[in-house]
Enzyme design. Structure first.
Site, PDB file in Angstrom:
ATOM      1  N   LYS B  96       0.881  -1.169   0.000  1.00 18.35           N
ATOM      2  CA  LYS B  96       0.000   0.000   0.000  1.00 18.35           C
ATOM      3  C   LYS B  96       0.915   1.214   0.000  1.00 18.35           C
ATOM      4  CE  LYS B  96      -2.980   2.949   2.668  1.00 18.35           C
ATOM      5  NZ  LYS B  96      -3.763   3.202   3.889  1.00 18.35           N
ATOM      6  N   GLY B 157      -8.168   9.002   9.705  1.00 15.72           N
ATOM      7  CA  GLY B 157      -8.534   9.079  11.121  1.00 15.72           C
ATOM      8  C   GLY B 157      -9.572  10.135  11.459  1.00 15.72           C
ATOM      9  N   ALA B 183      -9.603   5.526   3.979  1.00 18.68           N
ATOM     10  CA  ALA B 183      -9.484   6.672   4.881  1.00 18.68           C
ATOM     11  C   ALA B 183     -10.759   7.494   4.994  1.00 18.68           C
ATOM     12  CB  ALA B 183      -8.342   7.596   4.491  1.00 18.68           C
ATOM     13  N   ALA B 205      -9.490   1.498   9.518  1.00 12.50           N
ATOM     14  CA  ALA B 205      -8.822   1.045  10.741  1.00 12.50           C
ATOM     15  C   ALA B 205      -9.400   1.781  11.945  1.00 12.50           C
ATOM     16  CB  ALA B 205      -7.313   1.276  10.651  1.00 12.50           C
ATOM     17  N   THR B 206      -9.150   3.111  11.978  1.00 15.34           N
ATOM     18  CA  THR B 206      -9.504   3.895  13.154  1.00 15.34           C
ATOM     19  C   THR B 206     -10.964   3.729  13.567  1.00 15.34           C
ATOM     20  OG1 THR B 206      -7.901   5.506  12.355  1.00 15.34           O
ATOM     21  CG2 THR B 206      -9.310   6.190  14.169  1.00 15.34           C
TER      22      THR B 206
END
Lengths: 66, 251
Positions: B96, B157, B183, B205-206
């Site tokens: 990535k 995030g 994202a 993820a976050t």
């Protein structure tokens, strides 16, 4: 001679190999890669690659991220 | 659900997970299991002799393919070196590609990203670049040989969701490689929207790792991605200005 290992200045014996530098940080070298002066040193060359004075050694592994 | 195919490799899950931000490897492990993911990112950092446990062990136990990223790189040169180190350390030529412009926004630098992508493709990597929601750049990266494109919904995030759905649709319309919304996902509806817009997968993820209950949020994301994909394949009704009766109007 003096080298930098992961950003820390270290005084080491002449002729220290990449393999010895890695072992100074970790017993298990799975999932680890090494660059000396921004060039990758492949695992098969660790034992035979000697460091030189002022070399910058980076020992990396995978961490949580992304 | 139909398989996701990237560079000829099939994945049963269209949810790609990141591992950053989890309070512990145990919490991460539970979240990954609940997410059903088969492809998950890790970062490359200096080895910490005092670190206990490894994210790699967690992924290996779950049979999840590891996708190293180049997070933290500001230049093409840094990113290429990081990718080569990851290939050496992890035995994968997938990367990535992430080259950021500044620490405040963490927005991707398009010039450095494109430069790095060309060099990595030439070096035999399967390159998945993280980019802004820019249809022109996405097309150029595909032409350069990238295996997918990964436009952001909003900054990393931030949890702001998809700020420009129109641009994402334009990228999807033109793309011949998978489009991964990467994202900005904050909650399940954001992930569903990405899939409804036609994205092939979602990377997050976050939104999971910093949720109050990561495992439950991972499960929600898994369902949202599946629902969004199904809705995309089903074909939504057109939007209308006025009502259209769903019951017979005559008595």
């Amino acid at each position: 001679m003096n080298v930098m290992i992961n950003g820390a200045a270290r005084e080491v014996a002449e002729g220290m190999t990449v393999a010895q530098a890695v072992r100074s940080l970790t017993e298990s070298a799975t999932g680890v890669a090494v660059a000396v002066n921004d060039e990758v040193v492949t695992r098969s060359a660790w034992e035979t690659t000697a460091l030189r004075d002022s070399d910058r050694v980076e020992v990396l592994t995978a961490v949580q991220g992304g | 659900m139909d398989d996701l195919v990237i560079a000829g490799e099939k994945f049963g899950s269209r949810l790609i997970m990141g591992t950053g931000g989890a309070p512990s490897l145990e919490v991460l492990d539970q979240a990954l299991e609940a997410s059903g993911t088969e492809l998950t990112t890790v970062a490359m950092r200096r080895l910490d002799p005092h670190a206990r446990g490894s994210v790699l062990d967690v992924l290996r136990r779950r049979g999840i393919k590891v996708l190293p990223n180049t997070a933290g790189c500001f230049t093409a040169g840094d990113a290429v070196l990081t990718a080569r180190l990851a290939r050496e350390a992890l035995g994968t030529n997938w990367v990535k590609l992430e080259v950021i412009a500044d620490e405040r926004t963490l927005l991707p630098d398009p010039i450095e990203t494109f430069d790095a992508a060309e060099r990595l493709v030439a070096d035999g990597f399967v390159v998945l670049p993280y980019i802004g929601d820019d249809p022109a750049l996405a097309r150029r990266l595909e032409q350069a040989g990238c295996a997918a494109v990964m436009p952001l919904g909003s900054p990393i995030g931030s949890g702001l969701g998809i700020r420009n759905p129109h641009s994402i649709e334009l990228i999807v319309e033109a793309a011949g490689v998978p489009v991964v919304l990467d994202a900005g996902i904050g909650t399940a509806s954001d992930a569903a929207l990405a899939m409804e817009l036609g994205c092939d997968a979602v990377l997050l993820a976050t939104a999971v790792t910093r949720a109050q209950r990561p495992g439950l949020m991972a499960s929600a994301m898994r369902s949202a991605v599946q629902a969004g994909r199904a809705a995309r394949l089903a074909g939504r009704i057109p939007r209308r200005r006025y009502a259209e009766a769903s019951s017979p109007m005559s008595p």
